[in-house]
Design a protein around this motif. Structure first.
Motif, PDB file in Angstrom:
ATOM      1  N   GLY A 103       0.936  -1.329   0.194  1.00 14.24           N
ATOM      2  CA  GLY A 103       0.353  -0.126   0.239  1.00 14.24           C
ATOM      3  C   GLY A 103       0.649   1.609   0.456  1.00 14.24           C
ATOM      4  O   GLY A 103       0.342   2.177  -0.052  1.00 14.24           O
ATOM      5  N   MET A 104       2.169   1.144  -0.420  1.00  8.78           N
ATOM      6  CA  MET A 104       2.748   2.491  -0.240  1.00  8.78           C
ATOM      7  C   MET A 104       3.051   2.777  -1.250  1.00  8.78           C
ATOM      8  O   MET A 104       3.252   1.845  -2.258  1.00  8.78           O
ATOM      9  CB  MET A 104       4.334   1.971   0.811  1.00  8.78           C
ATOM     10  N   ASP A 105       2.765   4.483  -1.203  1.00  7.71           N
ATOM     11  CA  ASP A 105       3.274   4.929  -2.667  1.00  7.71           C
ATOM     12  C   ASP A 105       4.288   5.365  -2.772  1.00  7.71           C
ATOM     13  O   ASP A 105       5.094   5.694  -2.798  1.00  7.71           O
ATOM     14  CB  ASP A 105       2.543   6.421  -1.921  1.00  7.71           C
ATOM     15  N   ARG A 106       5.000   4.867  -3.787  1.00  7.44           N
ATOM     16  CA  ARG A 106       6.211   4.501  -4.291  1.00  7.44           C
ATOM     17  C   ARG A 106       6.825   6.181  -4.766  1.00  7.44           C
ATOM     18  O   ARG A 106       7.795   6.052  -5.104  1.00  7.44           O
ATOM     19  CB  ARG A 106       6.261   3.430  -6.322  1.00  7.44           C
ATOM     20  N   THR A 107       5.853   6.521  -5.378  1.00  3.15           N
ATOM     21  CA  THR A 107       6.764   8.238  -5.256  1.00  3.15           C
ATOM     22  C   THR A 107       6.274   8.859  -3.631  1.00  3.15           C
ATOM     23  O   THR A 107       6.947  10.129  -4.016  1.00  3.15           O
ATOM     24  CB  THR A 107       5.069   9.285  -6.447  1.00  3.15           C
ATOM     25  N   SER A 108       6.097   8.288  -2.829  1.00  3.43           N
ATOM     26  CA  SER A 108       6.554   9.359  -1.453  1.00  3.43           C
ATOM     27  C   SER A 108       8.303   8.958  -1.491  1.00  3.43           C
ATOM     28  O   SER A 108       8.850   8.254  -1.225  1.00  3.43           O
ATOM     29  CB  SER A 108       4.864   8.115  -0.791  1.00  3.43           C
ATOM     30  N   SER A 109       8.423   9.917   0.022  1.00  9.05           N
ATOM     31  CA  SER A 109       8.631  10.961   0.926  1.00  9.05           C
ATOM     32  C   SER A 109       9.395   9.724   2.039  1.00  9.05           C
ATOM     33  O   SER A 109      11.206   8.732   2.420  1.00  9.05           O
ATOM     34  CB  SER A 109       9.010  11.830   1.657  1.00  9.05           C
ATOM     35  N   GLU A 110       8.553   8.785   2.024  1.00 13.71           N
ATOM     36  CA  GLU A 110       7.749   7.909   2.856  1.00 13.71           C
ATOM     37  C   GLU A 110       9.143   6.420   2.192  1.00 13.71           C
ATOM     38  O   GLU A 110       9.641   5.669   3.110  1.00 13.71           O
ATOM     39  CB  GLU A 110       6.622   7.284   2.736  1.00 13.71           C
ATOM     40  N   TYR A 111       8.425   6.292   0.470  1.00 12.16           N
ATOM     41  CA  TYR A 111       8.664   5.359   0.572  1.00 12.16           C
ATOM     42  C   TYR A 111      10.112   4.991   0.228  1.00 12.16           C
ATOM     43  O   TYR A 111      10.938   4.490   0.669  1.00 12.16           O
ATOM     44  CB  TYR A 111       8.397   5.045  -0.927  1.00 12.16           C
ATOM     45  N   ARG A 112      10.791   6.549   0.054  1.00  5.03           N
ATOM     46  CA  ARG A 112      12.292   7.121  -0.377  1.00  5.03           C
ATOM     47  C   ARG A 112      12.872   6.195   0.604  1.00  5.03           C
ATOM     48  O   ARG A 112      13.805   5.903   0.804  1.00  5.03           O
ATOM     49  CB  ARG A 112      12.247   8.019  -1.100  1.00  5.03           C
TER      50      ARG A 112
END
Length: 222
Positions: A103-112
């Protein structure tokens, strides 16, 4: 159209096949291109083309992020990297759970941020052999279960179907329906590109007789 009405026995058989297997976990990957100045250009006992790094034998090799495998393919084939460089691949062998990435957004800072944190175990394995690998890095790419899910079209980023050795072997290509064959990584011999390709060869070789094989080999002069 094959369904429970037109081929009920086949549907039952395929359902049984599916229920026999579990799903492997996914991967973490780190692909790195480094400046190889001063590093060996050929593999040796002291600088191998492949090595493994394990944090704890007590945890077992299938524990998440406990075992990392590293390959420096350019030691075996220099054409895989520009002159003066090496290409490195580090990964965990299908031991990364999908749940924490789901469910993580691949464009998010959290994912990075999570990718960077997850890659630490991979960098650590590389640095056991090349301590200054990060300083040498010209490019680095991190792959996660979401990478596998997106680019390889794998459900939950899974490596593929898993069957315990104690449960026997995977089902073969033939089914109860004449002329209907199965192939792929859910069929013997199993997961991985070579094995999946072999299952396709087995299925293809099951379609025609040995005599027809010989005729074709003679025709193409093999």
């Amino acid at each position: 159209m094959i369904d429970s009405e037109t081929a009920p026995d086949l549907v039952t058989e395929l359902d049984k096949r599916i229920k026999r297997v579990d799903r492997c976990d996914s991967f973490l990957h780190l692909h790195v291109g480094i400046d190889a100045t001063g590093l060996p250009t050929k593999p040796s006992e002291s600088f191998p083309a492949q090595w493994a790094s394990i944090e704890s034998w007590d945890k077992g090799v299938d524990a998440p992020r406990n075992l990392v495998l590293v390959s420096v393919a350019s030691l075996l084939d220099p054409s895989l990297a520009p002159d003066g460089c090496h290409t490195i691949h580090a990964y965990v062998p299908a031991t990364e759970p999908y749940d924490q990435w789901a469910g993580m957004d691949r464009t998010s800072s959290e994912y990075r941020s999570m990718k960077e944190m997850a890659s630490e175990v991979l960098w650590g394995a590389i640095e056991k052999q090349i301590p200054d690998a990060r300083k040498r890095a010209k490019i680095s790419l991190v792959g996660t279960p979401l990478t596998h899910e997106r680019f390889l079209r794998r459900d939950s980023g899974s490596y593929g179907p898993f069957l315990k050795a104690t449960d026997g072997i995977l089902d073969g290509s033939k089914t109860c329906l004449p002329g209907f064959f199965c192939c792929g990584d859910s069929t013997f011999p199993g997961i991985g590109m070579p094995a999946a390709a072999a299952s396709g060869m087995i299925a293809a070789n099951s379609v025609v007789s040995p005599l027809e094989h010989w005729k074709m080999l003679n025709k193409i002069k093999l």
